[in-house]
Scaffold this motif. Structure first.
Motif, PDB file in Angstrom:
ATOM      1  N   ASP A 154       0.809  -1.221   0.000  1.00 30.05           N
ATOM      2  CA  ASP A 154       0.000   0.000   0.000  1.00 30.05           C
ATOM      3  C   ASP A 154       0.844   1.273   0.000  1.00 30.05           C
ATOM      4  OD1 ASP A 154       0.933  -0.393   2.548  1.00 30.05           O
ATOM      5  OD2 ASP A 154      -0.972  -0.005   3.554  1.00 30.05           O
ATOM      6  N   MET A 155       2.165   1.124  -0.143  1.00 33.49           N
ATOM      7  CA  MET A 155       3.040   2.299  -0.230  1.00 33.49           C
ATOM      8  C   MET A 155       3.446   2.609  -1.668  1.00 33.49           C
ATOM      9  SD  MET A 155       3.211   3.581   2.707  1.00 33.49           S
ATOM     10  CE  MET A 155       4.419   4.838   2.276  1.00 33.49           C
ATOM     11  N   LYS A 156       2.938   1.828  -2.613  1.00 32.99           N
ATOM     12  CA  LYS A 156       3.263   2.072  -4.010  1.00 32.99           C
ATOM     13  C   LYS A 156       2.777   3.459  -4.418  1.00 32.99           C
ATOM     14  CE  LYS A 156       2.479   0.270  -8.656  1.00 32.99           C
ATOM     15  NZ  LYS A 156       1.729  -0.693  -9.482  1.00 32.99           N
ATOM     16  N   ASP A 157       3.640   4.240  -5.062  1.00 32.86           N
ATOM     17  CA  ASP A 157       3.348   5.603  -5.543  1.00 32.86           C
ATOM     18  C   ASP A 157       3.156   6.602  -4.413  1.00 32.86           C
ATOM     19  OD1 ASP A 157       3.406   4.678  -8.203  1.00 32.86           O
ATOM     20  OD2 ASP A 157       1.292   4.116  -8.111  1.00 32.86           O
ATOM     21  N   HIS A 158       3.411   6.212  -3.180  1.00 30.45           N
ATOM     22  CA  HIS A 158       3.308   7.149  -2.063  1.00 30.45           C
ATOM     23  C   HIS A 158       4.547   8.037  -2.041  1.00 30.45           C
ATOM     24  CE1 HIS A 158       2.987   8.707   2.035  1.00 30.45           C
ATOM     25  NE2 HIS A 158       1.752   8.219   2.110  1.00 30.45           N
ATOM     26  N   PRO A 159       4.411   9.324  -1.726  1.00 32.74           N
ATOM     27  CA  PRO A 159       5.589  10.206  -1.726  1.00 32.74           C
ATOM     28  C   PRO A 159       6.661   9.808  -0.711  1.00 32.74           C
ATOM     29  CG  PRO A 159       3.653  11.328  -0.825  1.00 32.74           C
ATOM     30  CD  PRO A 159       3.169  10.072  -1.462  1.00 32.74           C
ATOM     31  N   PHE A 160       6.289   9.030   0.317  1.00 37.28           N
ATOM     32  CA  PHE A 160       7.261   8.604   1.328  1.00 37.28           C
ATOM     33  C   PHE A 160       7.673   7.140   1.128  1.00 37.28           C
ATOM     34  CE2 PHE A 160       4.984  11.693   4.445  1.00 37.28           C
ATOM     35  CZ  PHE A 160       5.538  12.782   3.763  1.00 37.28           C
ATOM     36  N   ALA A 161       7.506   6.625  -0.058  1.00 38.01           N
ATOM     37  CA  ALA A 161       7.737   5.196  -0.293  1.00 38.01           C
ATOM     38  C   ALA A 161       9.164   4.779   0.059  1.00 38.01           C
ATOM     39  CB  ALA A 161       7.431   4.851  -1.746  1.00 38.01           C
ATOM     40  N   LYS A 162      10.177   5.538  -0.353  1.00 37.92           N
ATOM     41  CA  LYS A 162      11.548   5.103  -0.093  1.00 37.92           C
ATOM     42  C   LYS A 162      11.908   5.219   1.393  1.00 37.92           C
ATOM     43  CE  LYS A 162      14.045   9.423  -1.158  1.00 37.92           C
ATOM     44  NZ  LYS A 162      15.106  10.009  -2.014  1.00 37.92           N
ATOM     45  N   GLU A 163      11.256   6.163   2.098  1.00 33.04           N
ATOM     46  CA  GLU A 163      11.493   6.273   3.541  1.00 33.04           C
ATOM     47  C   GLU A 163      10.911   5.060   4.273  1.00 33.04           C
ATOM     48  OE1 GLU A 163      12.338  10.059   1.827  1.00 33.04           O
ATOM     49  OE2 GLU A 163      10.456   8.943   1.725  1.00 33.04           O
ATOM     50  N   ILE A 164       9.690   4.674   3.889  1.00 35.33           N
ATOM     51  CA  ILE A 164       9.072   3.505   4.517  1.00 35.33           C
ATOM     52  C   ILE A 164       9.815   2.236   4.106  1.00 35.33           C
ATOM     53  CG2 ILE A 164       6.924   2.226   4.845  1.00 35.33           C
ATOM     54  CD1 ILE A 164       7.000   5.196   5.864  1.00 35.33           C
ATOM     55  N   ASN A 165      10.310   2.202   2.873  1.00 32.73           N
ATOM     56  CA  ASN A 165      11.116   1.072   2.428  1.00 32.73           C
ATOM     57  C   ASN A 165      12.357   0.922   3.305  1.00 32.73           C
ATOM     58  OD1 ASN A 165      11.094  -1.022   0.442  1.00 32.73           O
ATOM     59  ND2 ASN A 165      12.838  -0.063  -0.566  1.00 32.73           N
ATOM     60  N   GLY A 166      12.901   2.059   3.736  1.00 33.75           N
ATOM     61  CA  GLY A 166      14.061   2.034   4.626  1.00 33.75           C
ATOM     62  C   GLY A 166      13.733   1.457   5.985  1.00 33.75           C
ATOM     63  N   LEU A 167      12.525   1.747   6.491  1.00 34.08           N
ATOM     64  CA  LEU A 167      12.115   1.168   7.768  1.00 34.08           C
ATOM     65  C   LEU A 167      12.011  -0.352   7.646  1.00 34.08           C
ATOM     66  CD1 LEU A 167       9.339   3.554   9.160  1.00 34.08           C
ATOM     67  CD2 LEU A 167      11.821   3.743   9.314  1.00 34.08           C
ATOM     68  N   TYR A 168      11.505  -0.811   6.515  1.00 31.22           N
ATOM     69  CA  TYR A 168      11.346  -2.264   6.309  1.00 31.22           C
ATOM     70  C   TYR A 168      12.701  -2.960   6.329  1.00 31.22           C
ATOM     71  CZ  TYR A 168       9.944  -6.697   4.257  1.00 31.22           C
ATOM     72  OH  TYR A 168       9.735  -8.035   4.034  1.00 31.22           O
ATOM     73  N   TYR A 169      13.630  -2.493   5.501  1.00 37.23           N
ATOM     74  CA  TYR A 169      14.916  -3.168   5.397  1.00 37.23           C
ATOM     75  C   TYR A 169      15.853  -2.836   6.551  1.00 37.23           C
ATOM     76  CZ  TYR A 169      13.492  -4.837   0.859  1.00 37.23           C
ATOM     77  OH  TYR A 169      12.818  -5.478  -0.135  1.00 37.23           O
ATOM     78  N   GLY A 170      15.506  -1.804   7.318  1.00 37.00           N
ATOM     79  CA  GLY A 170      16.272  -1.486   8.521  1.00 37.00           C
ATOM     80  C   GLY A 170      15.809  -2.260   9.733  1.00 37.00           C
ATOM     81  N   GLY A 171      14.785  -3.094   9.580  1.00 34.23           N
ATOM     82  CA  GLY A 171      14.292  -3.893  10.690  1.00 34.23           C
ATOM     83  C   GLY A 171      13.507  -3.099  11.707  1.00 34.23           C
ATOM     84  N   VAL A 172      12.950  -1.944  11.290  1.00 35.70           N
ATOM     85  CA  VAL A 172      12.201  -1.085  12.204  1.00 35.70           C
ATOM     86  C   VAL A 172      10.701  -1.371  12.146  1.00 35.70           C
ATOM     87  CG1 VAL A 172      11.581   1.310  12.747  1.00 35.70           C
ATOM     88  CG2 VAL A 172      13.939   0.720  12.146  1.00 35.70           C
ATOM     89  N   SER A 173      10.159  -1.514  10.939  1.00 36.25           N
ATOM     90  CA  SER A 173       8.738  -1.821  10.784  1.00 36.25           C
ATOM     91  C   SER A 173       8.520  -2.635   9.517  1.00 36.25           C
ATOM     92  CB  SER A 173       7.910  -0.535  10.712  1.00 36.25           C
ATOM     93  OG  SER A 173       6.557  -0.829  10.419  1.00 36.25           O
ATOM     94  N   GLN A 174       7.758  -3.709   9.655  1.00 36.18           N
ATOM     95  CA  GLN A 174       7.441  -4.533   8.481  1.00 36.18           C
ATOM     96  C   GLN A 174       5.941  -4.583   8.230  1.00 36.18           C
ATOM     97  OE1 GLN A 174       9.521  -8.232   9.108  1.00 36.18           O
ATOM     98  NE2 GLN A 174      11.525  -7.278   8.813  1.00 36.18           N
ATOM     99  N   GLY A 175       5.227  -3.593   8.795  1.00 38.42           N
ATOM    100  CA  GLY A 175       3.819  -3.450   8.501  1.00 38.42           C
ATOM    101  C   GLY A 175       2.962  -4.568   9.066  1.00 38.42           C
ATOM    102  N   ASP A 176       1.789  -4.715   8.465  1.00 40.72           N
ATOM    103  CA  ASP A 176       0.822  -5.714   8.904  1.00 40.72           C
ATOM    104  C   ASP A 176       0.297  -6.454   7.676  1.00 40.72           C
ATOM    105  OD1 ASP A 176      -1.099  -7.218  10.144  1.00 40.72           O
ATOM    106  OD2 ASP A 176      -2.430  -5.555  10.634  1.00 40.72           O
ATOM    107  N   ALA A 177       0.641  -7.741   7.569  1.00 40.17           N
ATOM    108  CA  ALA A 177       0.192  -8.580   6.452  1.00 40.17           C
ATOM    109  C   ALA A 177       0.520  -7.952   5.095  1.00 40.17           C
ATOM    110  CB  ALA A 177      -1.303  -8.841   6.564  1.00 40.17           C
ATOM    111  N   GLY A 178       1.737  -7.432   4.977  1.00 42.04           N
ATOM    112  CA  GLY A 178       2.185  -6.873   3.706  1.00 42.04           C
ATOM    113  C   GLY A 178       1.751  -5.455   3.438  1.00 42.04           C
ATOM    114  N   LYS A 179       1.118  -4.804   4.429  1.00 41.85           N
ATOM    115  CA  LYS A 179       0.682  -3.413   4.256  1.00 41.85           C
ATOM    116  C   LYS A 179       1.214  -2.550   5.393  1.00 41.85           C
ATOM    117  CE  LYS A 179      -3.532  -4.433   1.645  1.00 41.85           C
ATOM    118  NZ  LYS A 179      -4.992  -4.199   1.526  1.00 41.85           N
TER     119      LYS A 179
END
Length: 572
Positions: A154-179
């Protein structure tokens, strides 16, 4: 009197115990957070750091406000004592605590003023705003690439997509069921979790990285007649960048779940594995006859780009006391250094011959019947005097690089580790007199094909590719070294070299022994000399990570690889 004395001693004892660091009675606890809560340790961790106030209650379920988040991030990022910026807010007055922290947060780029000039200190914070602020504060932003695809759909085309992507690969947040749920409001306990993970490796989530390695194979599209979509990342939400026809064959270079990472028209993309079948480690080719088997014929060697045709035969390098040990079952001796020249003799496996000179890929040898030429790839060149490595042409390949960071943990990437180790190996080899070449000496990206082509172009006699391992479980640990027997004509020599390096890694760097393994990694199966792929250790294992991130152990890893090469070439 005695009763009073013992009572006083008891009080003194309990007072002393209460101030012992780590003792449970000395630890502060919020009354509204029980130890069974997921965020119990993290909330109290940031409280001990002064990021939140120690009070009776934390109110974990309350929504976080922009003012609270600004204060916590400024303190957590160590910017509490920076001079107060002169930022004008419509709704905050200078001199107030909210102004002090909000102005710093805006100046640092964590938050932005609203269009009307206000800060909105009491507004509830949404998850996308939080993700942006946290990513900027801890420099976690991660560009969306094939190697680091956007996994939160649900972050596709979001203006903060690369920032949230950083949280995912940084082990900070992996969302809920892929969102990621960007428009949901954030609670105080959720934010405490995220801040603690950003600050402390102990709390970070295990990141499941795309399983891209040097192992490649070929797969055939099997759809029953339909075209197969090629997408930008491993999900049906990925953009379609190409389509494959039923029956088309593609090279697979990695896998994420059920999605295969493929090479197509020089670019990368993902296809679903359900619609493919593996067809082997090599694509069908008209060049299969060039591979040496029971009686190897010399592969055709193109002129290197940095020489003119004819230079090889004009500038042979004389040798002194060099012996060649045959590594093929039968090796043709030719009249001249040309794969089409007449065969004037044959050598057998393990036979040793004196080397008169070497010119590119051809070695001039002395036989009773006279001189002849054999292809150098099917000889192990052994110095009879001096350092076993002197004049040996060895290619050191630091895996990954550039846009391909490899595996990572705590912002330490595989490409950084292996480049440092490779440079240390290079120095040791040069001191021993070897002609050492490196596929990369900086943070550069090379394809797997470029790496093997480089080795062949420079007439390599041995090839060592250096990597770092990762696994979904933190229990996997230790070193392992790979060789290939599927297509590399020097499989036996590769295995011998792999054994020597693995023995030294286990002994010299005290690594768990995962053994020597036969695997179809691209850079070793597409080589035609002794070629190995070294996995130093697991970045996902705590013990191995300490070593991989240690300058001392990088030196030990390099020494182990160096000693492995010395021992391999010293063996007669």
């Amino acid at each position: 009197m005695k009763t009073f004395k013992w009572a006083a001693i008891a009080l003194l004892f309990f007072a002393l115990v209460s101030i012992v660091p780590g003792h449970s009675s000395a630890q502060f606890k919020f009354s509204d957070i029980s130890p069974d809560k997921e965020y119990f340790d993290q909330v109290h961790y940031i409280a001990e750091l002064g990021i939140v106030n120690k009070a009776d209650k934390f109110n974990p379920g309350n929504n976080l406000t922009r003012a609270h988040a600004a204060k916590m991030l400024v303190i957590a990022s160590g910017k509490k004592d920076m001079p107060t910026p002169n930022v004008q807010f419509k709704d905050l007055k200078p001199g107030t605590e909210q102004y002090e922290f909000a102005s710093r947060a805006v100046e640092l780029g964590y938050f932005k003023k609203k269009a009307d000039g206000s800060f909105g200190p009491n507004e509830k914070l949404k998850r996308d705003e939080m993700g942006y602020a946290l990513s900027v504060a801890f420099n976690l932003s991660q560009n969306i690439t094939v190697d680091r695809p956007l996994m939160l759909t649900d972050m596709k085309d979001h203006p903060f997509a690369k920032e949230i992507n950083g949280l995912y690969y940084g082990g900070v947040s992996q969302g809920d069921a892929g969102k990621f749920l960007p428009k949901d409001y954030l609670t105080r306990s959720q934010f405490a979790l995220f801040v603690a993970r950003a600050l402390n490796d102990e709390y970070r989530l295990t990141v499941k990285l795309p399983e891209q390695t040097s192992r490649t194979y070929f797969a055939k599209v099997s759809t029953g007649g339909d075209n197969l979509n090629v997408r930008t990342h491993p999900a049906v939400t990925g953009d379609v960048v190409d389509r494959l026809k039923d029956g088309e064959i593609v090279e697979v270079i990695g896998q994420t779940g059920d999605w295969l990472l493929i090479l197509i028209n020089g670019n990368n993309g993902y296809i679903h594995s359900r619609y493919t079948v593996e067809v082997g480690s090599q694509a069908p080719s008209d060049d299969d006859d060039d591979v040496a088997t029971e009686e190897p014929e010399e592969p055709e060697v193109s002129e290197p780009e940095d020489t003119e045709p004819g230079d090889e035969s004009d500038n042979p390098s004389p040798t002194n006391g060099l012996v060649g040990k045959v590594t093929a079952n039968v090796l043709n001796v030719r009249k001249s250094p040309d794969g089409t020249s007449a065969v004037v003799g044959k050598l057998s496996l393990n036979q040793k011959v004196a080397i008169e000179s070497i010119n590119g890929n051809w070695a001039k040898i002395n036989l009773q019947s006279g001189s002849g030429y054999v292809h150098k790839n099917y000889l192990k060149l052994i110095n009879q005097t001096g350092n076993p490595l002197k004049d040996r042409i060895i290619v050191i390949d630091a895996g990954h690089g550039g846009k391909d960071p490899g595996t990572l943990k705590n912002n330490l990437t595989e490409k950084e580790i292996v480049l440092k180790v490779s440079k240390l190996v290079e120095g040791k080899l040069k001191n021993a007199g070897a002609k050492v070449l490196t596929t990369r000496s900086s943070d550069a990206y090379l394809t797997l094909e470029q790496r093997t082509d480089y080795a062949k172009k420079h007439y390599a006699e041995a090839f060592v590719s250096i990597h770092v391992n990762s696994a979904g479980s933190t229990s996997a640990k230790g070193s392992e070294v790979y060789y290939d027997s599927s297509t590399n004509p020097n499989a036996t020599e590769s295995r011998l070299l792999a054994n020597k390096i693995q023995e030294n890694l286990v002994k010299g760097a005290n690594m768990s022994d995962r053994g020597v393994k036969d695997q179809r990694f691209y850079v070793i199966r597409n080589n035609n000399v002794a070629a190995v792929l070294v996995e130093l250790g697991f970045i996902t294992n705590p013990d191995d990570f300490k070593k991989l991130s240690s300058e001392q152990y990088m030196e030990l890893y390099a020494e182990a690889i160096y000693q492995g090469l010395v021992q391999y070439y010293a063996a007669q």
